[in-house]
Design a protein around this motif. Structure first.
Motif, PDB file in Angstrom:
ATOM      1  N   SER A   1      -6.787 136.742 -21.236  1.00  0.00           N
ATOM      2  CA  SER A   1      -7.784 137.622 -20.617  1.00  0.00           C
ATOM      3  C   SER A   1      -8.563 136.892 -19.547  1.00  0.00           C
ATOM      4  O   SER A   1      -8.975 137.476 -18.542  1.00  0.00           O
ATOM      5  CB  SER A   1      -8.728 138.185 -21.688  1.00  0.00           C
ATOM      6  N   GLY A   2      -8.762 135.585 -19.745  1.00  0.00           N
ATOM      7  CA  GLY A   2      -9.455 134.802 -18.728  1.00  0.00           C
ATOM      8  C   GLY A   2      -8.677 134.704 -17.428  1.00  0.00           C
ATOM      9  O   GLY A   2      -9.256 134.759 -16.336  1.00  0.00           O
ATOM     10  N   TRP A   3      -7.378 134.574 -17.535  1.00  0.00           N
ATOM     11  CA  TRP A   3      -6.564 134.440 -16.319  1.00  0.00           C
ATOM     12  C   TRP A   3      -6.357 135.765 -15.605  1.00  0.00           C
ATOM     13  O   TRP A   3      -6.211 135.796 -14.376  1.00  0.00           O
ATOM     14  CB  TRP A   3      -5.202 133.853 -16.685  1.00  0.00           C
ATOM     15  N   PHE A   4      -6.356 136.851 -16.327  1.00  0.00           N
ATOM     16  CA  PHE A   4      -6.078 138.141 -15.717  1.00  0.00           C
ATOM     17  C   PHE A   4      -7.333 138.966 -15.440  1.00  0.00           C
ATOM     18  O   PHE A   4      -7.256 139.967 -14.734  1.00  0.00           O
ATOM     19  CB  PHE A   4      -5.139 138.957 -16.614  1.00  0.00           C
ATOM     20  N   GLU A   5      -8.484 138.540 -16.007  1.00  0.00           N
ATOM     21  CA  GLU A   5      -9.664 139.381 -15.869  1.00  0.00           C
ATOM     22  C   GLU A   5     -10.913 138.627 -15.419  1.00  0.00           C
ATOM     23  O   GLU A   5     -11.438 138.872 -14.350  1.00  0.00           O
ATOM     24  CB  GLU A   5      -9.931 140.108 -17.208  1.00  0.00           C
ATOM     25  N   ASP A   6     -11.404 137.678 -16.230  1.00  0.00           N
ATOM     26  CA  ASP A   6     -12.740 137.161 -15.929  1.00  0.00           C
ATOM     27  C   ASP A   6     -12.886 135.665 -16.186  1.00  0.00           C
ATOM     28  O   ASP A   6     -13.936 135.202 -16.597  1.00  0.00           O
ATOM     29  CB  ASP A   6     -13.774 137.915 -16.785  1.00  0.00           C
ATOM     30  N   GLY A   7     -11.843 134.882 -15.954  1.00  0.00           N
ATOM     31  CA  GLY A   7     -11.911 133.458 -16.245  1.00  0.00           C
ATOM     32  C   GLY A   7     -12.381 132.627 -15.073  1.00  0.00           C
ATOM     33  O   GLY A   7     -12.667 133.124 -13.979  1.00  0.00           O
ATOM     34  N   MET A   8     -12.477 131.291 -15.312  1.00  0.00           N
ATOM     35  CA  MET A   8     -12.868 130.368 -14.251  1.00  0.00           C
ATOM     36  C   MET A   8     -11.787 130.282 -13.178  1.00  0.00           C
ATOM     37  O   MET A   8     -12.055 129.963 -12.026  1.00  0.00           O
ATOM     38  CB  MET A   8     -13.134 128.983 -14.839  1.00  0.00           C
ATOM     39  N   ASP A   9     -10.551 130.529 -13.578  1.00  0.00           N
ATOM     40  CA  ASP A   9      -9.440 130.571 -12.640  1.00  0.00           C
ATOM     41  C   ASP A   9      -8.653 131.837 -12.943  1.00  0.00           C
ATOM     42  O   ASP A   9      -8.546 132.252 -14.097  1.00  0.00           O
ATOM     43  CB  ASP A   9      -8.546 129.337 -12.810  1.00  0.00           C
ATOM     44  N   THR A  10      -8.139 132.490 -11.938  1.00  0.00           N
ATOM     45  CA  THR A  10      -7.405 133.734 -12.137  1.00  0.00           C
ATOM     46  C   THR A  10      -6.105 133.693 -11.339  1.00  0.00           C
ATOM     47  O   THR A  10      -5.967 132.928 -10.386  1.00  0.00           O
ATOM     48  CB  THR A  10      -8.228 134.954 -11.682  1.00  0.00           C
ATOM     49  N   VAL A  11      -5.176 134.553 -11.738  1.00  0.00           N
ATOM     50  CA  VAL A  11      -3.921 134.682 -10.997  1.00  0.00           C
ATOM     51  C   VAL A  11      -4.132 135.671  -9.864  1.00  0.00           C
ATOM     52  O   VAL A  11      -4.670 136.761 -10.061  1.00  0.00           O
ATOM     53  CB  VAL A  11      -2.785 135.164 -11.914  1.00  0.00           C
ATOM     54  N   VAL A  12      -3.692 135.283  -8.650  1.00  0.00           N
ATOM     55  CA  VAL A  12      -3.773 136.165  -7.486  1.00  0.00           C
ATOM     56  C   VAL A  12      -2.386 136.248  -6.853  1.00  0.00           C
ATOM     57  O   VAL A  12      -1.509 135.427  -7.125  1.00  0.00           O
ATOM     58  CB  VAL A  12      -4.800 135.665  -6.445  1.00  0.00           C
ATOM     59  N   TYR A  13      -2.215 137.262  -6.011  1.00  0.00           N
ATOM     60  CA  TYR A  13      -0.952 137.427  -5.302  1.00  0.00           C
ATOM     61  C   TYR A  13      -1.116 136.874  -3.895  1.00  0.00           C
ATOM     62  O   TYR A  13      -1.964 137.321  -3.130  1.00  0.00           O
ATOM     63  CB  TYR A  13      -0.541 138.893  -5.251  1.00  0.00           C
ATOM     64  N   ASP A  14      -0.303 135.878  -3.571  1.00  0.00           N
ATOM     65  CA  ASP A  14      -0.340 135.254  -2.251  1.00  0.00           C
ATOM     66  C   ASP A  14       0.378 136.163  -1.256  1.00  0.00           C
ATOM     67  O   ASP A  14       1.595 136.330  -1.310  1.00  0.00           O
ATOM     68  CB  ASP A  14       0.335 133.879  -2.338  1.00  0.00           C
ATOM     69  N   GLY A  15      -0.408 136.739  -0.342  1.00  0.00           N
ATOM     70  CA  GLY A  15       0.148 137.659   0.634  1.00  0.00           C
ATOM     71  C   GLY A  15       0.768 136.980   1.829  1.00  0.00           C
ATOM     72  O   GLY A  15       1.236 137.663   2.747  1.00  0.00           O
ATOM     73  N   THR A  16       0.792 135.644   1.853  1.00  0.00           N
ATOM     74  CA  THR A  16       1.414 134.911   2.959  1.00  0.00           C
ATOM     75  C   THR A  16       2.864 134.572   2.639  1.00  0.00           C
ATOM     76  O   THR A  16       3.780 134.959   3.354  1.00  0.00           O
ATOM     77  CB  THR A  16       0.633 133.624   3.258  1.00  0.00           C
ATOM     78  N   TRP A  17       3.072 133.853   1.546  1.00  0.00           N
ATOM     79  CA  TRP A  17       4.417 133.445   1.145  1.00  0.00           C
ATOM     80  C   TRP A  17       5.043 134.418   0.148  1.00  0.00           C
ATOM     81  O   TRP A  17       6.266 134.412  -0.033  1.00  0.00           O
ATOM     82  CB  TRP A  17       4.369 132.045   0.529  1.00  0.00           C
ATOM     83  N   PHE A  18       4.210 135.222  -0.488  1.00  0.00           N
ATOM     84  CA  PHE A  18       4.605 136.204  -1.510  1.00  0.00           C
ATOM     85  C   PHE A  18       4.917 135.516  -2.842  1.00  0.00           C
ATOM     86  O   PHE A  18       6.061 135.153  -3.133  1.00  0.00           O
ATOM     87  CB  PHE A  18       5.797 137.053  -1.061  1.00  0.00           C
ATOM     88  N   GLY A  19       3.872 135.387  -3.656  1.00  0.00           N
ATOM     89  CA  GLY A  19       4.049 134.815  -4.975  1.00  0.00           C
ATOM     90  C   GLY A  19       2.775 134.914  -5.781  1.00  0.00           C
ATOM     91  O   GLY A  19       1.697 135.213  -5.254  1.00  0.00           O
ATOM     92  N   ALA A  20       2.880 134.667  -7.086  1.00  0.00           N
ATOM     93  CA  ALA A  20       1.734 134.683  -7.994  1.00  0.00           C
ATOM     94  C   ALA A  20       1.242 133.250  -8.173  1.00  0.00           C
ATOM     95  O   ALA A  20       1.982 132.396  -8.676  1.00  0.00           O
ATOM     96  CB  ALA A  20       2.133 135.274  -9.337  1.00  0.00           C
ATOM     97  N   VAL A  21      -0.002 132.987  -7.776  1.00  0.00           N
ATOM     98  CA  VAL A  21      -0.540 131.632  -7.797  1.00  0.00           C
ATOM     99  C   VAL A  21      -1.936 131.634  -8.411  1.00  0.00           C
ATOM    100  O   VAL A  21      -2.632 132.653  -8.407  1.00  0.00           O
ATOM    101  CB  VAL A  21      -0.616 131.035  -6.367  1.00  0.00           C
ATOM    102  N   PRO A  22      -2.393 130.490  -8.961  1.00  0.00           N
ATOM    103  CA  PRO A  22      -3.776 130.403  -9.441  1.00  0.00           C
ATOM    104  C   PRO A  22      -4.742 130.322  -8.270  1.00  0.00           C
ATOM    105  O   PRO A  22      -4.481 129.620  -7.285  1.00  0.00           O
ATOM    106  CB  PRO A  22      -3.780 129.117 -10.274  1.00  0.00           C
ATOM    107  N   ALA A  23      -5.849 131.032  -8.363  1.00  0.00           N
ATOM    108  CA  ALA A  23      -6.795 131.098  -7.248  1.00  0.00           C
ATOM    109  C   ALA A  23      -7.332 129.723  -6.885  1.00  0.00           C
ATOM    110  O   ALA A  23      -7.472 129.391  -5.704  1.00  0.00           O
ATOM    111  CB  ALA A  23      -7.950 132.039  -7.599  1.00  0.00           C
ATOM    112  N   ASN A  24      -7.648 128.891  -7.883  1.00  0.00           N
ATOM    113  CA  ASN A  24      -8.168 127.560  -7.591  1.00  0.00           C
ATOM    114  C   ASN A  24      -7.161 126.717  -6.821  1.00  0.00           C
ATOM    115  O   ASN A  24      -7.523 125.865  -6.007  1.00  0.00           O
ATOM    116  CB  ASN A  24      -8.553 126.838  -8.886  1.00  0.00           C
TER     117      ASN A  24
END
Length: 803
Positions: free
Chosen positions: A420-443
């Motif tokens: 839940s921390g990674w997908f909703e409200d954690g210190m680090d979250t997963v985001v979609y990189d719109g440049t290379w196209f991939g799922a990466v940690p925001a930090n």
């Protein structure tokens, strides 16, 4: 159930369900990922052609050609090449074992360079790529007109340039000098000056005792000296030059290599696609080489096969030639076939160990599992976090097996809290990189060194493999939670192993290299030694996690994708990360250490990112311990390796964490001695390992005398339930231009359409009726059947492929 308006993929799925046929892999999903979109701080450089669009490759074997300044070497095998500012440099250099025997490497020391002009007057970029190649293009910086395109194909012993404009051909000798040159044109009675030579085939002898062949599609005259060859007149568009090095070998084999390389010089490969069909027990994989010969006709290119492929390619279905190179990872054998086809068997390992838990361990485990199900603070980065949720997943499955419902619920709750921390409200979250196209940690996007480089696509399959394993376990127990987060975890699976070009949100097979047979871990960081992978066991765990997650959520395509990659990675790990007296592809000085810690593009080492020597190098390629571990801890390897590891443990100061890994491996061949050794160490229970998992492993070991899993064998005929895929896995990019050949090499053409697909018609009549059969033929009838590929190869073998 059937409809004439069904998509081709759905038609094939329905047909397979009805007739029990093997089917190709389709997209895991085509939906947009459920993550917030972010911009990557690093954009593709000018070394990427503007023709290419996202999703971009981030972990390909050739990635170093477009990272940093772009001059780092890449190794398509058997040659090493460098795309430099003014041309392509190539070499075939002998491999060297370091004095301490912990490294094998192939460093560029000498070779040839095909130059296209002054560095200030030309530029280059990657203009296309697919599963088996990358194509570079050199361009006139002022006019922007292309000078030449270079299809760099995996396993091709040639470097090929196809000229697009009128130009002078210049071949420089780098780190060496020309001793002599011969051509296939006899000198006339009125001999030209001694420094001029004419022909379409030139044999170049260097002062390094090495010889190269230069093949041209049209007759050309070179002016030569010890430093270079320069054409006396400009060549025209469509001119092709191919350069190949003779292997370091005996004179008789060099003569054979000369003949074979000359014979196949006229068959120019431009790339290749991968076609994968699966059923419940096997995967049939096929590489379809894209190559053209005289008049643009399809042909069978000369490609060298690595050791793991030599084990599975049938000599009845493939033409093995007399060419052999000494590759970094063992002998490379030349094969001239238009397609490579092989079969791998799936393991039958699922949620639990194949061997039931010994009754003598059950009581102890029932006491230990509730103790280990305790709260631990989750790491704020994806790798350590992944090992932690994997820890809970192991405890959950053990609790389920032992009937400990409360412990299982606690373990599952901890996994849910972590995600839940990674997908909703954690210190680090997963985001979609719109440049290379991939799922990466925001930090990781803000710091290339954070999250083990995950923001730059480093190690995703290691990280997300742990995540998928843990998610699979919770999904198995909680369907509502599984449904809520299925888009998230499916997106992570697509990030690391999207099998289909129909999914435009992620590149195809980001980490897996179909030619090498294994994954590459490094992402958008440049290295002088090429791509690398350290922990092949964690790659194996990733594909196992995909298999279980697909099974848990009922996504058979996802499950089968995991099983396919798992089967291949297991075999590559055995061949390249292991060494035994009977399986020794490396020189003895290195092989005596019993395996590799890291495999690079042009280096193999008995080391890791954090230390060298057999304990670190081999143990990092054993962890984690899950049921799939049994498939790659083979007894023949352990009988030779455990004495080496135990000797190293007595001579070094190692933490108990490493001793636990070694002693657990020992349990495969000597469970009593291993259990005694394990009682002398402390098992840390705050990251990936628990005492419960140690007890489970030892308590489920089969007899040391039981056989290992069977090794893959060549497939000499095609199973009856195989269906030719209508759409082989699409290349990562479709911007690659179809090259135009020179004299006798016309425009690339599609293979002739055959109509033996009607042989399936009676199946349709019996099972589905005339309507289904007609729909099937309409879509598949024109496909080039497997048997006809073999016939095409045979006919090409009878014809010369010279220019």
């Amino acid at each position: 159930f059937f409809s004439i308006n069904m998509s081709p993929t759905l038609w094939l799925l329905c047909l397979s369900l009805t007739l029990g046929l093997a089917v190709p892999l389709g997209p895991l999903s085509t939906e947009a990922p459920p993550f917030q979109t972010a911009k990557h701080p690093m954009s593709p450089s000018s070394l990427w052609s503007s023709q290419l669009k996202a999703p971009y490759a981030t972990n390909e074997w050739w990635e170093d050609a477009v990272l940093d300044h772009g001059g780092n070497p890449i190794t398509p095998e058997p040659l090493q090449v460098m795309l430099q500012a003014d041309g392509i440099q190539m070499g075939l250099n002998p491999k060297v074992v370091a004095p301490n025997t912990y490294y094998i490497f192939k460093v560029f020391r000498y070779g040839l360079k095909l130059s296209f002009g002054d560095p200030e007057a030309v530029s280059h970029s990657v203009v296309g790529y697919d599963a088996m190649s990358v194509t570079a293009q050199y361009t006139n910086s002022k006019s922007k007109a292309p000078i030449a395109t270079l299809p760099i194909v995996r396993g091709s012993p040639y470097v090929t340039a196809i000229y697009k404009d009128t130009a002078t051909v210049t071949v420089n000798f780098v780190g060496c000098a020309l001793l002599g040159i011969q051509s296939n044109v006899k000198k006339s009675k009125k001999a030209p000056p001694s420094n001029l030579i004419k022909g379409t085939l030139f044999t170049v002898h260097l002062n390094t005792t090495q010889a190269w062949l230069i093949h041209t599609s049209e007759e050309v005259t070179f002016k030569w000296d010890s430093r270079q060859l320069v054409s006396t007149t400009a060549v025209k568009p469509g001119f092709i030059i191919r350069l190949s090095a003779l292997p370091f070998t005996t004179p008789s084999h060099a003569q054979t290599a000369h003949q074979v390389l000359t014979k196949y010089a006229g068959c120019v490969p431009h790339g290749g696609t991968v076609d994968v069909d699966t059923d419940e027990t096997h995967v049939i994989s096929k590489i379809l080489w894209k190559a053209t010969g005289p008049a643009g006709k399809p042909c069978a290119p000369l490609i060298v096969a690595m050791p793991h492929m030599q084990n599975v390619l049938s000599k009845k279905l493939h033409i093995f030639t007399g060419v052999e190179y000494d590759g970094l990872l063992g002998p490379l054998i030349g094969i001239a076939s238009s397609s490579w086809v092989w079969r791998m068997q799936f393991t039958n390992i699922s949620w639990t160990a194949p061997e039931p838990l010994s009754a003598s361990f059950k009581a102890t485990l029932k006491e230990q599992v509730p103790k280990d199900v305790k709260k631990v603070g989750f790491a704020p980065e994806p790798y350590a976090f992944g090992k932690q949720v994997c820890r809970y997943a192991r405890l959950s499955l053990l609790a389920e097996e032992l009937g400990l419902d409360e412990a299982m619920a606690k373990a599952d709750a901890s996994i849910k809290d972590g995600f839940s921390g990674w997908f909703e409200d954690g210190m680090d979250t997963v985001v979609y990189d719109g440049t290379w196209f991939g799922a990466v940690p925001a930090n990781g996007l803000t710091d290339a060194g954070a999250d083990f480089g995950a923001g730059w696509y480093n190690d995703h399959h290691f990280h997300y493999g742990y995540w998928l394993y843990a998610a699979a376990v919770v999904a198995k127990h909680d369907p509502e939670w599984a449904k809520k987060y299925e888009p998230h975890f499916t997106a992570l699976a697509r990030d690391i192993a999207n099998p289909s070009g129909e999914d435009s949100h992620f590149p195809v097979y980001r980490y897996f290299d179909w030619y090498a047979g294994h994954s590459w871990a490094s992402g958008l960081m440049g290295f002088v030694n090429g791509r690398n992978q350290e922990s092949t066991s964690e790659a194996i765990n990733a594909w196992y996690g995909m298999q279980l997650y697909g099974e848990a959520v009922g996504n058979n395509n996802l499950k089968q994708t995991g099983r396919v990659l798992l089967a291949h990675e297991l075999e590559a790990a055995r061949v390249y990360w292991r060494a035994t007296d009977s399986q020794m592809i490396y020189p003895y000085g290195f092989a005596r250490h019993k395996g590799a810690g890291m495999v690079w593009g042009d280096k193999v080492e008995q080391g890791t990112w954090f230390g060298a020597g057999p304990v670190y190098a081999l143990a990092i390629n054993i962890m984690p311990y899950t049921p799939i571990t049994e498939a790659y801890l083979r007894k023949d390897w352990l009988r030779e390796t455990i004495p080496v590891l135990k000797q190293a443990l007595t001579e070094g100061n190692y933490l108990d964490d490493w001793r636990v890994i070694v002693y657990m491996a020992q349990a495969v061949i000597d469970p009593e001695a291993a259990w005694t050794a394990l009682q002398s160490v402390t098992v840390r229970s705050d990251e990936g390992m628990t005492l419960s998992n140690v007890l489970w492993w030892v308590g489920t070991r089969p007899s040391p005398d039981s056989p290992d899993l069977p090794l893959p064998e060549p497939m000499h005929s095609l199973p009856a339930n195989h269906v030719q895929s209508p759409n082989p896995s699409a290349p990562s990019s479709t911007a690659q231009e179809a090259p135009v050949g020179g004299k006798g090499l016309g425009k690339q053409e599609e293979p002739k359409k055959h109509k033996k697909g009607r042989g399936w018609l009676w199946f349709g009549l019996l099972a589905l009726g005339i309507g289904l059969a007609a729909g099937y033929y309409q879509y598949f009838g024109g496909s080039l059947r497997f048997e006809e590929h073999v016939q095409l190869v045979a006919s090409n073998e009878k014809e010369t492929s010279q220019f």
